[in-house]
Design a protein around this motif. Structure first.
Motif, short mmCIF file in Angstrom:
data_model
loop_
_atom_site.label_atom_id
_atom_site.label_comp_id
_atom_site.label_asym_id
_atom_site.label_seq_id
_atom_site.Cartn_x
_atom_site.Cartn_y
_atom_site.Cartn_z
N ARG A 173 -11.07 -2.61 -0.46
CA ARG A 173 -10.85 -2.26 -1.86
C ARG A 173 -9.50 -1.59 -2.09
NH1 ARG A 173 -15.85 1.98 -2.05
NH2 ARG A 173 -15.13 3.48 -0.49
N GLN A 174 -8.84 -1.14 -1.02
CA GLN A 174 -7.51 -0.54 -1.17
C GLN A 174 -6.39 -1.53 -0.87
OE1 GLN A 174 -7.09 3.05 1.08
NE2 GLN A 174 -8.82 4.07 0.08
N LEU A 175 -6.75 -2.74 -0.43
CA LEU A 175 -5.75 -3.72 -0.05
C LEU A 175 -6.03 -5.02 -0.82
CD1 LEU A 175 -3.36 -3.49 1.91
CD2 LEU A 175 -4.72 -4.73 3.58
N THR A 176 -5.27 -5.24 -1.87
CA THR A 176 -5.49 -6.39 -2.75
C THR A 176 -4.57 -7.54 -2.34
OG1 THR A 176 -6.01 -4.88 -4.56
CG2 THR A 176 -5.53 -7.17 -5.13
N TYR B 130 -18.02 -3.50 3.82
CA TYR B 130 -17.41 -3.90 2.54
C TYR B 130 -17.02 -5.37 2.49
CZ TYR B 130 -17.05 1.16 1.99
OH TYR B 130 -17.33 2.49 1.90
N GLY B 131 -17.08 -6.07 3.61
CA GLY B 131 -16.68 -7.46 3.62
C GLY B 131 -15.28 -7.70 4.14
N GLY B 132 -14.52 -6.64 4.34
CA GLY B 132 -13.17 -6.79 4.85
C GLY B 132 -12.49 -5.46 5.04
N ALA B 133 -11.58 -5.42 5.98
CA ALA B 133 -10.75 -4.24 6.23
C ALA B 133 -9.53 -4.72 6.99
CB ALA B 133 -11.51 -3.17 7.02
N ALA B 134 -8.56 -3.84 7.15
CA ALA B 134 -7.33 -4.24 7.82
C ALA B 134 -6.73 -3.06 8.55
CB ALA B 134 -6.32 -4.81 6.82
N ILE B 135 -5.95 -3.37 9.56
CA ILE B 135 -5.12 -2.39 10.25
C ILE B 135 -3.67 -2.67 9.88
CG2 ILE B 135 -4.24 -1.67 12.50
CD1 ILE B 135 -6.97 -1.98 13.65
N LEU B 136 -3.02 -1.66 9.31
CA LEU B 136 -1.62 -1.77 8.95
C LEU B 136 -0.75 -1.27 10.10
CD1 LEU B 136 -1.43 -0.61 5.22
CD2 LEU B 136 -1.69 -2.91 6.13
N ILE B 137 0.26 -2.04 10.45
CA ILE B 137 1.17 -1.69 11.53
C ILE B 137 2.49 -1.24 10.91
CG2 ILE B 137 2.33 -2.50 13.60
CD1 ILE B 137 0.18 -4.67 13.80
N GLY B 138 2.91 -0.04 11.24
CA GLY B 138 4.15 0.49 10.69
C GLY B 138 5.22 0.67 11.75
N LEU C 90 6.73 2.20 17.32
CA LEU C 90 5.50 2.09 16.53
C LEU C 90 5.22 3.42 15.85
CD1 LEU C 90 3.02 0.46 15.66
CD2 LEU C 90 1.89 1.17 17.77
N LYS C 91 5.35 3.44 14.53
CA LYS C 91 5.25 4.70 13.80
C LYS C 91 3.82 5.05 13.41
CE LYS C 91 9.65 5.06 14.12
NZ LYS C 91 10.20 5.99 15.12
N TYR C 92 3.03 4.06 13.06
CA TYR C 92 1.65 4.35 12.70
C TYR C 92 0.79 3.10 12.81
CZ TYR C 92 2.86 2.30 8.15
OH TYR C 92 3.27 1.46 7.15
N VAL C 93 -0.50 3.34 13.01
CA VAL C 93 -1.53 2.30 12.97
C VAL C 93 -2.62 2.84 12.06
CG1 VAL C 93 -3.20 0.94 14.28
CG2 VAL C 93 -0.99 1.51 15.31
N ALA C 94 -2.76 2.26 10.86
CA ALA C 94 -3.65 2.82 9.84
C ALA C 94 -4.73 1.82 9.46
CB ALA C 94 -2.84 3.22 8.61
N VAL C 95 -5.94 2.32 9.25
CA VAL C 95 -7.07 1.49 8.82
C VAL C 95 -7.21 1.59 7.30
CG1 VAL C 95 -9.56 1.12 9.01
CG2 VAL C 95 -8.25 1.87 11.02
N ALA D 25 -12.79 0.58 15.91
CA ALA D 25 -14.19 0.80 15.53
C ALA D 25 -14.31 1.06 14.03
CB ALA D 25 -14.76 1.98 16.32
N LEU D 26 -13.40 1.86 13.48
CA LEU D 26 -13.44 2.15 12.04
C LEU D 26 -13.18 0.89 11.22
CD1 LEU D 26 -13.63 4.15 9.71
CD2 LEU D 26 -11.21 4.68 10.06
N ALA D 27 -12.21 0.08 11.65
CA ALA D 27 -11.89 -1.14 10.90
C ALA D 27 -13.05 -2.13 10.94
CB ALA D 27 -10.63 -1.78 11.48
N LEU D 28 -13.70 -2.26 12.10
CA LEU D 28 -14.82 -3.18 12.20
C LEU D 28 -16.01 -2.72 11.36
CD1 LEU D 28 -14.67 -3.96 16.04
CD2 LEU D 28 -14.24 -5.57 14.18
N ARG D 29 -16.28 -1.42 11.37
CA ARG D 29 -17.39 -0.90 10.55
C ARG D 29 -17.10 -1.09 9.07
NH1 ARG D 29 -17.00 3.96 13.46
NH2 ARG D 29 -17.00 5.12 11.51
N ALA D 30 -15.87 -0.80 8.65
CA ALA D 30 -15.52 -0.98 7.24
C ALA D 30 -15.59 -2.45 6.84
CB ALA D 30 -14.12 -0.43 6.98
N ALA D 31 -15.18 -3.35 7.75
CA ALA D 31 -15.25 -4.77 7.44
C ALA D 31 -16.69 -5.24 7.31
CB ALA D 31 -14.53 -5.57 8.53
N ARG D 32 -17.56 -4.76 8.19
CA ARG D 32 -18.96 -5.15 8.12
C ARG D 32 -19.63 -4.61 6.85
NH1 ARG D 32 -21.72 -6.96 12.43
NH2 ARG D 32 -23.57 -5.73 11.93
#
Length: 438
Positions: free
Chosen positions: A132-135, A95-103, A123-128, A86-93
């Motif tokens: 603007r933080q992922l270039t 700012y235009g984009g977001a991502a989930i990082l898999i660790g 699976l150590k982490y799943v981070a949103v 939900a957080l990733a989808l809201r951020a994408a809508r």
């Protein structure tokens, strides 16, 4: 202008016609303006949040054994998959984009993530992470590549500095807000905010609302005609006396609902008419609802208007749109996550397990009762007609009751009854069958 109507005689589309100079411009909304629009405007916030909430509200049901369901749902809760989606989808809508990082605990993020190498608890982490933080470090322009027009690697940074560079795309699940079709000109691999194309509609609705609110202060104005007003205003003492005079007059009016005037003064009241303003505001809000693809009944919390209007048709179309977004956006993302979640929870991916999305449209208790009654009547008709073997019909009805969740715990009880029946049958076979060599 070559595809528009042009009339040389009527000067339509050419010459002095004002429309001949119209151009379409893309409003530039930097992140600080997007933040302000989301945090400070109720329409902007609802346009971002409502579709995401509605899309994830029913969630999904795993088609697996009870023990497997318990394990995978515990893994989803442990990593907060639903909330992070939900957080990733809201951020994408927004700012235009977001991502989930898999660790997976790898020390070098540039190494590809291989799901088959993830063991139980791997699976150590799943981070949103917002756009603007992922270039994007490099865009893949090879049409034969599975990453065509997508970044080959990412660099994650915050205000304090760069955290990681060269992150492999297999560790990133991308979400795009509003896709850009001019992707060959996109240098960062992301899309646009969904608020970009409907900003004018939101702005005009907010402007109309603010204008009507300002008129409230001017709803009633007292007008007093004073003889020789100019001479009184020409001196400071005259202005002071006028202010003092009508300050006291207004105080008396407020307390006793009367106004004291001299014989040569005249009083009048001007009132602002609000007739038709609500219709204007409603129309602007309807434009926003249409531009955002959210029914007015859902976006504004209003009831459908008109004879026999229920709004069900609008909601049906809305849910169909969400179902398409769910299949196109959430489906691929969850397919990758589920494989990793199963391995994190059990060490492997069980065969013949899969999730099914629950329906958006939830029936009321009365509607569910009526449907169950019709299904029971249908089963009785089949039984009376003898169209199906009794055992097959009984199993079908039992499966239907389980799928519809008519009775809590019915699946476990049926399994226990079948297990007890199987044990009794084995005991009878062992003791009563004379042909048994044992």
């Amino acid at each position: 202008m070559y595809d528009s109507l042009v009339n040389f005689v009527a000067q339509i589309g050419i010459g002095k016609a004002k429309t001949a100079h119209d151009r379409v411009a893309v409003p530039m909304l930097p992140d600080d303006q997007l933040d302000a629009l989301y945090r400070g405007d109720w329409l902007g916030r609802k346009i971002i949040d409502v579709p995401v909430r509605d899309m994830l509200r029913p969630w999904r049901a795993w088609q697996a054994s009870a023990s497997q369901i318990e394990v995978i749902e515990a893994a989803e809760r442990r990593h907060g998959i639903r909330a992070k989606l939900a957080l990733a989808l809201r951020a994408a809508r927004l700012y235009g984009g977001a991502a989930i990082l898999i660790g997976d605990g790898a020390s070098n993020p540039s190494v590809p993530l291989v799901p088959e190498r993830i063991g139980k608890g791997g699976l150590k982490y799943v981070a949103v992470v917002p756009r603007r933080q992922l270039t994007a470090s490099d865009i893949d322009h090879d049409p034969a590549s599975p990453l065509y027009m997508q970044p080959k690697s990412y660099t994650m940074s915050t205000r304090s500095g760069t955290l990681a560079s060269g992150i492999h795309p297999s560790r990133v699940i991308r979400f795009i807000g509003a896709e850009r079709l001019d992707f060959d000109f996109s240098t960062d691999g992301w899309g646009d905010s969904v608020l970009l194309s409907i900003y004018d509609a939101i702005h005009h609705a907010a402007l109309t609302q603010a204008g009507i609110a300002e008129l409230v202060h001017e709803a009633k104005i007292d007008v007093i005609s004073i003889p020789d007003l100019g001479s009184h205003l020409s001196t400071e003492s005259g202005v002071s006396m006028l202010v003092k005079r009508f300050t006291h007059a207004n105080t008396l009016k407020s307390i006793n609902n009367m106004l004291l005037l001299s014989a040569d003064e005249k009083w009048d009241r001007k009132q602002t008419s609000f007739a038709g303003l609500t219709d204007v505001l409603d129309r602007y809000l309807q434009i926003v609802a249409g531009a955002s693809d959210i029914p007015a009944t859902r976006l504004l919390g209003t009831q459908a208007k008109g004879l026999n209007a229920s709004g069900d048709g609008d909601l049906t179309n809305y849910y169909d749109m969400l179902a398409g977004m769910r299949d196109d956006i959430l489906g691929p993302a969850l397919y990758r996550l589920d494989t990793i979640l199963w391995r994190d929870a059990t060490g492997s991916v069980p065969a013949d397990v899969y999730p099914e999305w629950r329906p958006y449209w939830q029936m009321s208790e009365k509607e569910r009762s009526e449907v169950s009654k019709r299904k029971a009547d249908t089963s009785k008709v089949y039984y009376d007609m003898g169209l199906l073997p009794d055992d097959a019909l009984a199993k079908g009805v039992a499966n239907q009751l389980i799928e519809d969740a008519v009775y809590p715990g019915i699946e476990a009880e049926l399994a226990a009854v079948q297990s007890a029946g199987a044990r009794e049958g084995e005991e009878v076979d062992e003791t009563d069958d004379p042909a048994d060599p044992a």
